[in-house]
Design a protein around this motif. Structure first.
Motif, PDB file in Angstrom:
ATOM      1  N   SER A   3       0.844  -1.195   0.000  1.00 26.32           N
ATOM      2  CA  SER A   3       0.000   0.000   0.000  1.00 26.32           C
ATOM      3  C   SER A   3       0.883   1.250   0.000  1.00 26.32           C
ATOM      4  O   SER A   3       2.094   1.187   0.224  1.00 26.32           O
ATOM      5  N   LEU A   4       0.277   2.397  -0.237  1.00 25.72           N
ATOM      6  CA  LEU A   4       1.011   3.661  -0.270  1.00 25.72           C
ATOM      7  C   LEU A   4       1.666   3.964   1.073  1.00 25.72           C
ATOM      8  O   LEU A   4       2.802   4.421   1.128  1.00 25.72           O
ATOM      9  N   SER A   5       0.975   3.674   2.174  1.00 30.93           N
ATOM     10  CA  SER A   5       1.554   3.951   3.494  1.00 30.93           C
ATOM     11  C   SER A   5       2.767   3.064   3.767  1.00 30.93           C
ATOM     12  O   SER A   5       3.747   3.497   4.371  1.00 30.93           O
ATOM     13  N   GLN A   6       2.739   1.810   3.301  1.00 34.68           N
ATOM     14  CA  GLN A   6       3.889   0.932   3.484  1.00 34.68           C
ATOM     15  C   GLN A   6       5.082   1.409   2.662  1.00 34.68           C
ATOM     16  O   GLN A   6       6.226   1.354   3.108  1.00 34.68           O
ATOM     17  N   ARG A   7       4.825   1.892   1.466  1.00 31.79           N
ATOM     18  CA  ARG A   7       5.904   2.399   0.622  1.00 31.79           C
ATOM     19  C   ARG A   7       6.523   3.654   1.234  1.00 31.79           C
ATOM     20  O   ARG A   7       7.758   3.820   1.240  1.00 31.79           O
ATOM     21  N   LEU A   8       5.687   4.556   1.742  1.00 31.79           N
ATOM     22  CA  LEU A   8       6.206   5.771   2.398  1.00 31.79           C
ATOM     23  C   LEU A   8       7.011   5.420   3.640  1.00 31.79           C
ATOM     24  O   LEU A   8       8.041   6.030   3.920  1.00 31.79           O
ATOM     25  N   GLN A   9       6.545   4.436   4.392  1.00 28.00           N
ATOM     26  CA  GLN A   9       7.277   4.020   5.586  1.00 28.00           C
ATOM     27  C   GLN A   9       8.640   3.439   5.208  1.00 28.00           C
ATOM     28  O   GLN A   9       9.651   3.729   5.845  1.00 28.00           O
TER      29      GLN A   9
END
Length: 187
Positions: A3-9
């Motif tokens: 997900s986008l949040s996992q990629r940002l993290q």
């Protein structure tokens, strides 16, 4: 898929790891540079011609209480040193200060007071040649007097880096001991 949040993290964690590794490399290379120069142990200073100036002050800002005068000591001195070796690419500034140590015979302790200080912003300002300079600070002891005590003078420095811990040291030089005279009586 992530997900986008996992990629940002992941990107944030990777950037943080790279930043910490870079900081550790900067600190390590700065310490290695100072160690190879040997400047942390071999900085030299010449402190000479120290003349204590003792006066009585009745202001509470100078240690007096209830109108009883307090001995205040200032000094005039000569100082010659070259601290340009304390600068490398990671040095932000160097704080230099002239101190005096003396024994407090009442309590059996060693006290240290600062008479003069300066901030050296770069290596061009690190060559100090002062003649007949006056101390910036007036010093008094919590006991009744500072007169008739031996003051041992030293020049200290503090390297303030852009990144990393502060480094402290004392410039090597002559062991200067000066006895503080009694204040001159007022006529």
């Amino acid at each position: 898929m992530f997900s986008l949040s996992q990629r940002l993290q992941f990107v944030g964690n990777y950037a943080m790891t790279v930043g910490v590794v870079l900081i550790v490399l900067i600190i390590g290379s700065s310490h290695v540079d100072f160690s190879l120069k040997g400047i942390l142990r071999n900085s030299e200073a010449s402190i000479s011609n120290i003349r204590p100036i003792v006066g009585l002050r009745t202001s509470r800002f100078y240690g007096a209480a209830n109108g009883h005068p307090k001995e205040n000591t200032r000094i005039a001195f000569d100082l010659n040193t070259d601290l340009s070796g304390l600068f490398n690419w990671n040095t932000k500034q160097v704080f230099v200060y002239l101190t005096a140590e003396y024994n407090n015979t009442d309590k059996g302790t060693v006290n240290e007071v600062t008479f003069w200080d300066a901030i050296l912003p770069d290596a061009e300002h690190a060559v100090i040649n002062l003649e007949n300079a006056r101390s910036k600070y007036s010093v008094w002891d919590y006991a009744d007097h500072l007169s008739e005590r031996d003051l041992r003078f030293k020049l200290h420095w503090n390297i303030q880096p852009h990144v990393g811990p502060l480094m402290y040291g004392v410039a090597q030089g002559d062991d200067i001991v000066v006895n503080v005279p009694k204040p001159a009586p007022k006529n």
